[in-house]
Design a protein around this motif. Structure first.
Motif, PDB file in Angstrom:
ATOM      1  N   GLY A 291       0.820  -1.210   0.000  1.00 42.32           N
ATOM      2  CA  GLY A 291       0.000   0.000   0.000  1.00 42.32           C
ATOM      3  C   GLY A 291       0.847   1.250   0.000  1.00 42.32           C
ATOM      4  N   ALA A 292       0.176   2.365  -0.129  1.00 42.39           N
ATOM      5  CA  ALA A 292       0.852   3.661  -0.050  1.00 42.39           C
ATOM      6  C   ALA A 292      -0.048   4.582   0.736  1.00 42.39           C
ATOM      7  CB  ALA A 292       1.067   4.220  -1.454  1.00 42.39           C
ATOM      8  N   ASP A 293       0.560   5.513   1.496  1.00 36.54           N
ATOM      9  CA  ASP A 293      -0.320   6.471   2.168  1.00 36.54           C
ATOM     10  C   ASP A 293       0.223   7.876   2.029  1.00 36.54           C
ATOM     11  OD1 ASP A 293       1.082   7.288   4.652  1.00 36.54           O
ATOM     12  OD2 ASP A 293       0.963   5.138   5.104  1.00 36.54           O
ATOM     13  N   ASN A 294      -0.616   8.841   2.358  1.00 37.26           N
ATOM     14  CA  ASN A 294      -0.256  10.237   2.159  1.00 37.26           C
ATOM     15  C   ASN A 294       0.495  10.816   3.358  1.00 37.26           C
ATOM     16  OD1 ASN A 294      -2.269  10.275   3.985  1.00 37.26           O
ATOM     17  ND2 ASN A 294      -3.589  11.716   2.898  1.00 37.26           N
ATOM     18  N   GLY A 295       0.908   9.928   4.273  1.00 36.27           N
ATOM     19  CA  GLY A 295       1.701  10.385   5.408  1.00 36.27           C
ATOM     20  C   GLY A 295       0.877  10.932   6.545  1.00 36.27           C
ATOM     21  N   ARG A 296      -0.428  11.134   6.310  1.00 30.75           N
ATOM     22  CA  ARG A 296      -1.280  11.641   7.398  1.00 30.75           C
ATOM     23  C   ARG A 296      -1.870  10.462   8.163  1.00 30.75           C
ATOM     24  NH1 ARG A 296      -4.691  14.721   3.560  1.00 30.75           N
ATOM     25  NH2 ARG A 296      -3.165  15.916   2.399  1.00 30.75           N
ATOM     26  N   SER A 297      -2.259  10.743   9.406  1.00 34.30           N
ATOM     27  CA  SER A 297      -2.899   9.665  10.158  1.00 34.30           C
ATOM     28  C   SER A 297      -4.332  10.070  10.481  1.00 34.30           C
ATOM     29  CB  SER A 297      -2.116   9.393  11.446  1.00 34.30           C
ATOM     30  OG  SER A 297      -2.104  10.569  12.208  1.00 34.30           O
ATOM     31  N   GLY A 298      -5.081   9.122  11.005  1.00 23.99           N
ATOM     32  CA  GLY A 298      -6.464   9.400  11.417  1.00 23.99           C
ATOM     33  C   GLY A 298      -7.364   9.650  10.230  1.00 23.99           C
ATOM     34  N   ALA A 299      -8.379  10.528  10.451  1.00 20.73           N
ATOM     35  CA  ALA A 299      -9.432  10.714   9.456  1.00 20.73           C
ATOM     36  C   ALA A 299      -8.901  11.246   8.122  1.00 20.73           C
ATOM     37  CB  ALA A 299     -10.487  11.649  10.013  1.00 20.73           C
ATOM     38  N   SER A 300      -7.786  11.999   8.133  1.00 18.73           N
ATOM     39  CA  SER A 300      -7.303  12.558   6.864  1.00 18.73           C
ATOM     40  C   SER A 300      -6.330  11.626   6.130  1.00 18.73           C
ATOM     41  CB  SER A 300      -6.632  13.917   7.110  1.00 18.73           C
ATOM     42  OG  SER A 300      -5.580  13.743   8.014  1.00 18.73           O
ATOM     43  N   SER A 301      -6.108  10.435   6.715  1.00 14.57           N
ATOM     44  CA  SER A 301      -5.245   9.462   6.033  1.00 14.57           C
ATOM     45  C   SER A 301      -5.965   8.915   4.804  1.00 14.57           C
ATOM     46  CB  SER A 301      -4.922   8.316   6.999  1.00 14.57           C
ATOM     47  OG  SER A 301      -4.612   7.164   6.268  1.00 14.57           O
ATOM     48  N   THR A 302      -5.241   8.778   3.721  1.00 16.58           N
ATOM     49  CA  THR A 302      -5.851   8.165   2.532  1.00 16.58           C
ATOM     50  C   THR A 302      -4.970   7.015   2.075  1.00 16.58           C
ATOM     51  OG1 THR A 302      -4.764   9.824   1.173  1.00 16.58           O
ATOM     52  CG2 THR A 302      -7.108  10.174   1.641  1.00 16.58           C
ATOM     53  N   LYS A 303      -4.771   6.086   2.977  1.00 20.10           N
ATOM     54  CA  LYS A 303      -3.970   4.924   2.635  1.00 20.10           C
ATOM     55  C   LYS A 303      -4.687   4.147   1.541  1.00 20.10           C
ATOM     56  CE  LYS A 303      -1.481   1.234   4.899  1.00 20.10           C
ATOM     57  NZ  LYS A 303      -1.335   0.444   6.084  1.00 20.10           N
ATOM     58  N   HIS A 307      -1.274  -2.850  -4.759  1.00 18.21           N
ATOM     59  CA  HIS A 307      -1.545  -4.153  -5.375  1.00 18.21           C
ATOM     60  C   HIS A 307      -1.603  -5.220  -4.292  1.00 18.21           C
ATOM     61  CE1 HIS A 307       3.012  -4.023  -5.687  1.00 18.21           C
ATOM     62  NE2 HIS A 307       2.821  -5.148  -5.037  1.00 18.21           N
ATOM     63  N   VAL A 308      -2.181  -6.374  -4.653  1.00 18.46           N
ATOM     64  CA  VAL A 308      -2.151  -7.506  -3.725  1.00 18.46           C
ATOM     65  C   VAL A 308      -1.167  -8.537  -4.278  1.00 18.46           C
ATOM     66  CG1 VAL A 308      -4.490  -7.194  -2.842  1.00 18.46           C
ATOM     67  CG2 VAL A 308      -4.129  -8.658  -4.847  1.00 18.46           C
ATOM     68  N   LEU A 309      -0.719  -9.419  -3.393  1.00 18.39           N
ATOM     69  CA  LEU A 309       0.211 -10.471  -3.823  1.00 18.39           C
ATOM     70  C   LEU A 309      -0.505 -11.812  -3.767  1.00 18.39           C
ATOM     71  CD1 LEU A 309       3.334  -9.130  -1.950  1.00 18.39           C
ATOM     72  CD2 LEU A 309       2.993  -9.185  -4.427  1.00 18.39           C
ATOM     73  N   VAL A 310      -0.391 -12.530  -4.872  1.00 12.18           N
ATOM     74  CA  VAL A 310      -1.062 -13.816  -4.991  1.00 12.18           C
ATOM     75  C   VAL A 310       0.004 -14.908  -5.023  1.00 12.18           C
ATOM     76  CG1 VAL A 310      -2.440 -15.224  -6.564  1.00 12.18           C
ATOM     77  CG2 VAL A 310      -3.022 -12.829  -6.209  1.00 12.18           C
ATOM     78  N   ASP A 311      -0.211 -15.924  -4.193  1.00 10.35           N
ATOM     79  CA  ASP A 311       0.741 -17.033  -4.151  1.00 10.35           C
ATOM     80  C   ASP A 311       0.446 -17.979  -5.319  1.00 10.35           C
ATOM     81  OD1 ASP A 311       2.210 -19.286  -3.671  1.00 10.35           O
ATOM     82  OD2 ASP A 311       1.560 -19.569  -1.608  1.00 10.35           O
ATOM     83  N   ARG A 312       1.315 -17.950  -6.322  1.00 10.86           N
ATOM     84  CA  ARG A 312       1.169 -18.871  -7.455  1.00 10.86           C
ATOM     85  C   ARG A 312       2.332 -19.836  -7.417  1.00 10.86           C
ATOM     86  NH1 ARG A 312      -2.614 -16.658 -11.985  1.00 10.86           N
ATOM     87  NH2 ARG A 312      -2.716 -18.902 -12.204  1.00 10.86           N
ATOM     88  N   LYS A 313       2.054 -21.022  -6.893  1.00  9.26           N
ATOM     89  CA  LYS A 313       3.065 -22.080  -6.754  1.00  9.26           C
ATOM     90  C   LYS A 313       4.319 -21.571  -6.051  1.00  9.26           C
ATOM     91  CE  LYS A 313       1.424 -24.613 -10.734  1.00  9.26           C
ATOM     92  NZ  LYS A 313       1.497 -24.704 -12.149  1.00  9.26           N
ATOM     93  N   GLY A 314       4.130 -20.898  -4.913  1.00  4.26           N
ATOM     94  CA  GLY A 314       5.258 -20.449  -4.108  1.00  4.26           C
ATOM     95  C   GLY A 314       5.854 -19.127  -4.544  1.00  4.26           C
ATOM     96  N   ARG A 315       5.362 -18.541  -5.647  1.00  2.20           N
ATOM     97  CA  ARG A 315       5.892 -17.258  -6.140  1.00  2.20           C
ATOM     98  C   ARG A 315       4.834 -16.180  -5.929  1.00  2.20           C
ATOM     99  NH1 ARG A 315       6.726 -14.925 -11.339  1.00  2.20           N
ATOM    100  NH2 ARG A 315       5.136 -16.324 -12.166  1.00  2.20           N
ATOM    101  N   ASP A 391     -11.588   5.122  11.766  1.00  6.62           N
ATOM    102  CA  ASP A 391     -11.163   5.736  10.487  1.00  6.62           C
ATOM    103  C   ASP A 391     -11.017   4.650   9.423  1.00  6.62           C
ATOM    104  OD1 ASP A 391     -10.945   8.271  11.689  1.00  6.62           O
ATOM    105  OD2 ASP A 391      -8.941   7.764  12.444  1.00  6.62           O
ATOM    106  N   LEU A 392     -11.022   5.104   8.142  1.00  8.06           N
ATOM    107  CA  LEU A 392     -10.908   4.132   7.055  1.00  8.06           C
ATOM    108  C   LEU A 392      -9.573   3.398   7.114  1.00  8.06           C
ATOM    109  CD1 LEU A 392     -12.185   5.908   3.806  1.00  8.06           C
ATOM    110  CD2 LEU A 392     -13.452   4.519   5.462  1.00  8.06           C
ATOM    111  N   GLU A 393      -9.614   2.069   6.933  1.00 10.29           N
ATOM    112  CA  GLU A 393      -8.353   1.308   6.826  1.00 10.29           C
ATOM    113  C   GLU A 393      -7.684   1.666   5.504  1.00 10.29           C
ATOM    114  OE1 GLU A 393      -6.929  -0.832   8.925  1.00 10.29           O
ATOM    115  OE2 GLU A 393      -8.422  -1.946  10.061  1.00 10.29           O
ATOM    116  N   PHE A 394      -8.456   1.659   4.422  1.00 10.79           N
ATOM    117  CA  PHE A 394      -7.942   1.989   3.080  1.00 10.79           C
ATOM    118  C   PHE A 394      -9.043   2.740   2.332  1.00 10.79           C
ATOM    119  CE2 PHE A 394      -6.082  -2.042   4.351  1.00 10.79           C
ATOM    120  CZ  PHE A 394      -4.722  -1.806   4.175  1.00 10.79           C
TER     121      PHE A 394
END
Ligand SMILES: Cc1cc2nc3c(=O)[nH]c(=O)nc-3n(C[C@H](O)[C@H](O)[C@H](O)COP(=O)(O)OP(=O)(O)OC[C@H]3O[C@@H](n4cnc5c(N)ncnc54)[C@H](O)[C@@H]3O)c2cc1C
Length: 436
Positions: A291-303, A307-315, A391-394
């Motif tokens: 993930g990436a975030d805008n450096g702010r915390s709490g309600a003004s965070s916009t984390k 991308h997500v990581l998918v396990d495809r045969k160990g990779r 607050d929003l997780e993401f």
């Protein structure tokens, strides 16, 4: 290079499939990633919206009377009752004539294999002639090699429960099957293909043989209920054929697991995903994210999830999207997990409210109100997961189905209804977010 789509749905049960279809309706490119079998294969195939109030009151005649009054945080309270109605219409359009009911404002009463009567909103068309509100006398037929459906016991129980009709149950030997470890799909395929079976006095077709032994048992009943094994791909044909041969209505009594009606529903949903152009990748777990975030915390965070990581045969393979829907199921689907002292959501580590003392997770009474039944991620009214501070997780994640907190699907009889309604809303909002 990451594989890129507009909306990525994680989890291919009822919630994930509905979310993917709803997002695709918005004209965006959708991918659905899923790992193991979903609970569709174990559930009855009924779409229960709300059979009982969280207080235990019920069975409810009109689920919407109670739905409007559910406590804050219940998934139906989050999405609102209009969205539940819209989701039911969306479901009707997907399944077409495979389902009946349209019991939106008045629950239907469906007999189950234990002889209980279940309030539900939608049922497979093959269940329709068996409704408990229908006063016609009923013969229930079970088979020696399928002991999980005890037809005489179910019939006796139905009468004790106060069903407004006489029910009688018989146990027969299923033509062509002698092994008691045969899978339910073996019964269904035998009838689908109308295979030749040996009935002792010679060979005949499976459907003719079944109709002959059931006909001998009829004592004037005008409908006959079977366990849900009446065909798979050709279910409607098998049922019609038996009706013609017997001269009575034929229905299936929902049961499970494993559940052919659930598998038939899964097939319908995956056909629809295919028709809509959703890219489906099965058998792969999403294991992590970046993930990436805008450096702010709490309600003004916009984390945001990058991308997500998918396990495809160990990779670890990256899959990227603008919007994500988490539909990985509850404790059963492994979308929520527990260790000795914590309950957690394993992909994004979204907050799951639970006492650190595991003895608080259970009620002393086995049939009591167990907190663990409500474990899951907490969301706002857009179904976006919230952290401990509220607050929003993401900014670009929504959650749907059994991964959500705030309801006890088994006690309320609301499992499929919640997955359908929240899947619909999460997918629709994710799709419209991409459209802008
Ligand atoms: C035995 C049983 C009987 C039931 N009977 C009924 C009934 O009669 N009526 C009713 O309304 N409801 C019933 N329910 C409840 C209902 O089936 C569920 O509440 C609902 O279907 C849950 O759907 P879901 O899509 O949220 O989760 P699930 O069906 O659990 O699907 C989650 C999917 O996500 C996948 N997944 C999990 N983690 C990952 C990961 N990391 N990466 C990729 N994929 C992942 C899983 O493999 C699974 O395929 C029953 C449930 C059970 C268990």
């Amino acid at each position: 290079m990451a594989i890129t789509d507009d909306v990525l749905v994680i989890g291919g049960g009822l919630a994930g499939a509905t979310a993917a279809l709803a997002a695709a309706e918005r004209g965006v490119q959708v991918r659905l990633l899923t790992y193991k079998q979903s609970t569709l294969r174990h559930a009855s195939g009924l779409i229960d919206v709300l059979g009982y109030a969280p207080s235990g009151k019920g069975p409810l005649a009109d689920p919407f009377d109670t739905l409007e009054t559910l406590p804050e945080g219940h998934p139906y309270e989050r999405v609102g009752s209009d969205a539940v109605r819209e989701a039911l219409l969306f479901f009707d359009a997907i399944v077409g004539d495979a389902y009946a009911g349209e019991h939106t404002d008045a629950n239907a009463l469906v007999p189950t294999s234990s002889g209980a009567i279940k309030p539900t909103a939608r049922y497979p068309a093959g269940v329709a002639p068996g409704l408990a509100s229908d006063p016609r006398e009923t013969l229930l037929v079970g088979f020696e090699t399928l002991p999980e459906f005890d037809a005489p016991l179910a019939a006796a129980h139905l009468e004790e429960t106060g069903a407004p009709f006489e029910a009688r149950g018989v146990t027969l030997s299923f033509p062509g099957i002698r092994r008691d470890d045969a899978k339910v799909t073996r019964y269904a395929h035998l009838l689908d293909r109308d295979e030749t079976v040996d009935v002792g006095r010679g060979e005949t077709s499976a459907r003719a043989a079944l109709a002959a032994i059931v006909r001998d048992q009829l004592e004037g009943e005008s409908r006959v209920g079977f366990p849900p094994i009446l065909g798979d791909d050709n279910h409607a044909t098998v049922r019609r054929d038996l009706e013609e041969r017997l001269g009575v209505d034929v229905f299936e009594v929902p049961s499970g697991p494993p559940s052919l009606p659930g598998m038939r529903l899964e097939d319908r949903l995956y056909d629809a995903l295919d028709d809509t152009g959703v890219r489906v990748t099965t058998g792969v777990p999403v294991v992590d994210y970046e993930g990436a975030d805008n450096g702010r915390s709490g309600a003004s965070s916009t984390k945001r999830i990058e991308h997500v990581l998918v396990d495809r045969k160990g990779r670890d393979v990256p899959y990227r999207a603008d919007e994500y829907v988490l539909a990985t199921g509850g404790l059963v689907g492994k979308g929520v997990r527990s260790e000795r002292e914590r309950v957690f959501e394993p992909i994004f580590d979204c907050h799951v409210e639970a006492s650190p003392d595991r003895y608080d997770w259970f009620d002393g009474d086995a049939f009591g109100d167990h907190p663990f039944a409500r474990f899951g991620v907490t969301v706002d009214r857009e179904l976006r997961p919230l952290d401990t501070e509220g607050d929003l997780e993401f900014a670009n994640l929504r959650a749907a189905g059994a991964v959500l907190s705030g309801y006890d699907f088994a006690a309320e009889k609301s499992g499929s209804g919640v997955s359908l309604a929240t899947g619909f809303v999460a997918g629709d909002r994710a799709g419209s977010e991409v459209r802008g």
